[in-house]
Enzyme design. Sequence first.
Site, PDB file in Angstrom:
ATOM      1  CG  HIS A  35      31.457 -15.851  10.599  1.00  0.00           C
ATOM      2  ND1 HIS A  35      32.246 -15.685   9.513  1.00  0.00           N
ATOM      3  CD2 HIS A  35      30.460 -14.921   9.929  1.00  0.00           C
ATOM      4  CE1 HIS A  35      31.927 -14.883   8.578  1.00  0.00           C
ATOM      5  NE2 HIS A  35      30.637 -14.424   8.806  1.00  0.00           N
ATOM      6  CE  LYS A 150      33.928  -6.097   8.900  1.00  0.00           C
ATOM      7  NZ  LYS A 150      32.907  -6.364   7.804  1.00  0.00           N
ATOM      8  CB  SER A 187      33.847 -13.492   4.382  1.00  0.00           C
ATOM      9  OG  SER A 187      33.038 -14.089   5.346  1.00  0.00           O
ATOM     10  NE  ARG A 188      32.504  -8.157  -0.132  1.00  0.00           N
ATOM     11  CZ  ARG A 188      31.153  -8.080   0.302  1.00  0.00           C
ATOM     12  NH1 ARG A 188      31.071  -8.119   1.527  1.00  0.00           N
ATOM     13  NH2 ARG A 188      30.123  -8.509  -0.719  1.00  0.00           N
TER      14      ARG A 188
END
Length: 284
Positions: A35, A150, A187-188
Site C-alpha cells: 500500500h 497484485k 493484509s491477509r
Amino acid sequence: MLIFHRVQDLIKALQNLRDHSIGFVPTMGALHEGHLSLIRASKQENDCTVCSIYVNPTQFNNSEDLIKYPRNIEKDCQLLQSENCDILFAPTDAEMYPQGFHAELIKIHFGTIETILEGAYRPGHFQGVGLIISKLFNIIHPTRAYFGLKDLQQCFIIKKLVSDLSYRIELRFCPTVREKDGLAMSSRNALLSDEARQLAPQIYQTLLQVQKALEQGYSTQGAIHFGKHFLLQQKEFQLEYLEIVNFETFEFLESVQKNTKIAICLAAWLKNVRLIDNLVFELR
Ligand code: AMP
C-alpha cells in the site's frame, strides 16, 4: 494529515484544492509496504494525496471473510503520517451506504471478465468493487488513481470502469511488493499461522515454476499441470485456480506466443486463508 470520516466534510476540504492535482489510493487498510508504495507513487506525481481506508461489505461474498478481515486503523494512521499522506478518508458503512441505498439496484457489469478467475470464485465481488470505486471517484474526483498489479484482474476491471463510465482519471498500476522470501504482501498474510507463513512463499515459487516450464517450451496446459503438481506437494494448499491469460485482454491462452505479455494467475487457500498472486512476463 487530515482525517475525514464523513463524505461531506471531505468534499468541502477538497473544494479548496480544485486547481491542484489529487492522487487517490483506495485501500481496505491493515496497511503494508505494498500500500505504501502506492502512496509514494502518488506523492511523487500529485500536489495532494488522498488515501481511503474502507472495508467494503459489498465486495465480500463471504460474511466470515468480511468479519475476520484484519483492521488496525491506529497503526494505519501512523504509517500514513510517516509517508506524509495528506488526507485519510475512513468512512463508516452508514456513510457509504446510508439507509435507503440498495446496492443491488446499482450493478455495473463487466462482461466475461467478471465470471472468470476471481469472479468465478467470488461471485459479485467485482460488482462490489466497481460500485465502491465509482462512489469514491465521484466523491474525490482524483486526477490520478493508484492500484497494485497484485490484484491484476481488479486493475483490468478498473480500466474498464474508467473507460465505460468516461471518468477523466489517469490510472497508474504499480508493481507487486514482495516479502524477502517472495510472498506477495497482503493484509491477509497477518491471518497466517507461523506454520502457514513458512509455506506461503510456495505460491510465488509455483508461479516461477510455471514461467520456467513455459520458457522451456511446455504447452500452457503442460506448464499448468506442472505448476499444480508443484504446489499440491504441500497438502496444506487447496488450489482454486492456476491459469495463464493474455495480459491485455485477460483471455485464457491455448498457447503462448513470443513477445506477448502474459499473466500467470493463482488463487489458493492455505489452511483458512485465501491468497492470490500473479506473474506477468513476456516469452522471448
Ligand atoms: P487492498 O487494501 O487489499 O484492497 O489493496 C489496496 C490497493 O493496494 C490495491 O490496489 C492493491 O492491489 C494494492 N496492493 C495490495 N497488496 C499489494 C502489494 N503487495 N504490492 C502492491 N500493491 C498492493
